[in-house]
Motif scaffolding. Structure first.
Motif, short mmCIF file in Angstrom:
data_model
loop_
_atom_site.label_atom_id
_atom_site.label_comp_id
_atom_site.label_asym_id
_atom_site.label_seq_id
_atom_site.Cartn_x
_atom_site.Cartn_y
_atom_site.Cartn_z
N SER A 29 0.84 -1.19 0.00
CA SER A 29 0.00 0.00 0.00
C SER A 29 0.89 1.25 0.00
O SER A 29 1.75 1.40 0.87
N ILE A 30 0.66 2.13 -0.95
CA ILE A 30 1.43 3.39 -1.03
C ILE A 30 1.21 4.21 0.24
O ILE A 30 2.15 4.81 0.77
N GLU A 31 -0.02 4.22 0.77
CA GLU A 31 -0.31 4.97 1.99
C GLU A 31 0.49 4.40 3.17
O GLU A 31 1.03 5.16 3.99
N ASN A 32 0.56 3.08 3.26
CA ASN A 32 1.33 2.46 4.35
C ASN A 32 2.81 2.79 4.25
O ASN A 32 3.46 3.10 5.25
N VAL A 33 3.34 2.74 3.03
CA VAL A 33 4.75 3.06 2.81
C VAL A 33 5.02 4.51 3.22
O VAL A 33 6.02 4.80 3.90
N GLN A 34 4.14 5.42 2.84
CA GLN A 34 4.32 6.82 3.20
C GLN A 34 4.26 7.03 4.71
O GLN A 34 5.04 7.80 5.27
N SER A 142 -7.00 -5.59 14.73
CA SER A 142 -7.87 -6.43 13.91
C SER A 142 -8.65 -5.60 12.90
O SER A 142 -8.91 -4.42 13.12
N VAL A 143 -9.01 -6.27 11.81
CA VAL A 143 -9.77 -5.67 10.73
C VAL A 143 -10.86 -6.65 10.32
O VAL A 143 -10.61 -7.85 10.22
N LYS A 144 -12.05 -6.11 10.11
CA LYS A 144 -13.12 -6.89 9.49
C LYS A 144 -13.55 -6.08 8.27
O LYS A 144 -14.28 -5.11 8.37
N GLN A 145 -13.02 -6.50 7.12
CA GLN A 145 -13.23 -5.80 5.85
C GLN A 145 -14.49 -6.32 5.18
O GLN A 145 -14.58 -7.51 4.88
N GLU A 146 -15.45 -5.46 4.94
CA GLU A 146 -16.68 -5.84 4.24
C GLU A 146 -16.48 -5.62 2.74
O GLU A 146 -15.84 -4.66 2.32
N GLU A 163 -10.03 -9.21 -2.08
CA GLU A 163 -10.22 -8.40 -0.87
C GLU A 163 -9.26 -8.78 0.24
O GLU A 163 -9.01 -7.99 1.14
N TYR A 164 -8.72 -9.99 0.22
CA TYR A 164 -7.79 -10.42 1.27
C TYR A 164 -6.59 -9.47 1.36
O TYR A 164 -6.22 -9.03 2.43
N ASN A 165 -6.01 -9.14 0.21
CA ASN A 165 -4.86 -8.23 0.17
C ASN A 165 -5.23 -6.87 0.78
O ASN A 165 -4.46 -6.31 1.57
N PHE A 166 -6.41 -6.36 0.44
CA PHE A 166 -6.84 -5.06 0.97
C PHE A 166 -7.01 -5.11 2.49
O PHE A 166 -6.70 -4.14 3.19
N ALA A 167 -7.50 -6.24 3.00
CA ALA A 167 -7.69 -6.37 4.45
C ALA A 167 -6.34 -6.35 5.16
O ALA A 167 -6.19 -5.72 6.21
N VAL A 168 -5.34 -7.03 4.60
CA VAL A 168 -4.00 -7.03 5.21
C VAL A 168 -3.40 -5.62 5.14
O VAL A 168 -2.81 -5.14 6.11
#
Length: 186
Positions: A29-34, A142-146, A163-168
């Motif tokens: 994720s670019i946001e995470n890297v930043q 924890s995350v519960k991604q809908e 969606e698994y990648n987005f949840a991580v």
């Protein structure tokens, strides 16, 4: 009539035999890297992420009769470790060995794509930072991604996998944005 029964039998047989698939490799994720770049310059190593088997943390993950395995050492703990390592490397903060190490335990890891209109990816992990062997951060996130699902498995299963990648990514974003974590890796 006999042909209809045969066709129905073949359809049931095909639908009841689940397929096995590999989860896509983690995409940073670019946001995470930043966020990691903004929180300092100290190099951080990534230790082991164990995976605690139990309800909500089976391996491989079952999605409507299909199974999804991790592309990293047959472990979703390794998936999380690899994700952190990628994002630290992209932020120019990763080192193979150092006095700062992030490790952890994957506690929950599940995809629920049984709903005909909504599905969920749940990922929960304990994140630990050690500085010279002393624990300076130890918290569970924890995350519960809908995500939108479908009655059709041919639509719902690929969407759940994606969606698994987005949840991580979202889980790691929660960790990186935690001021206590940012202070622990300075």
């Amino acid at each position: 009539m006999h042909m209809k029964k045969l066709a129905l039998s073949l359809t049931v047989a095909l639908l009841s035999t689940g397929c096995s698939m590999m989860a896509p490799q983690y995409s940073a994720s670019i946001e995470n890297v930043q966020t990691l770049k903004n929180s300092g310059e100290t190099k951080v190593s990534v230790g082991q992420f164990a995976s605690t088997p139990g309800p909500g943390n089976a391996y491989p993950i079952s999605i409507r009769g299909s199974s999804m395995s991790s592309p990293y050492n047959n472990s979703y703990g390794a998936y999380v470790a690899n994700a952190i390592q990628q994002e630290l490397a992209l932020a120019n903060r990763h080192t193979q060995a150092g006095n700062l190490e992030v490790s952890g335990v994957l506690l929950k890891n599940d995809i629920d794509a049984a709903g005909f209109s909504v599905g969920y990816v749940t990922v929960e992990a304990r994140f630990i930072v050690k500085h010279n062997g002393a624990t300076t951060y130890d918290q569970v996130k924890s995350v519960k991604q809908e995500f939108p699902s479908s009655f059709a498995g041919a639509v719902a299963i690929p969407k759940a996998v994606q969606e698994y990648n987005f949840a991580v990514q979202k889980l790691l974003g929660l960790v990186y944005e935690d001021k206590a974590f940012a202070d622990a890796i300075k």
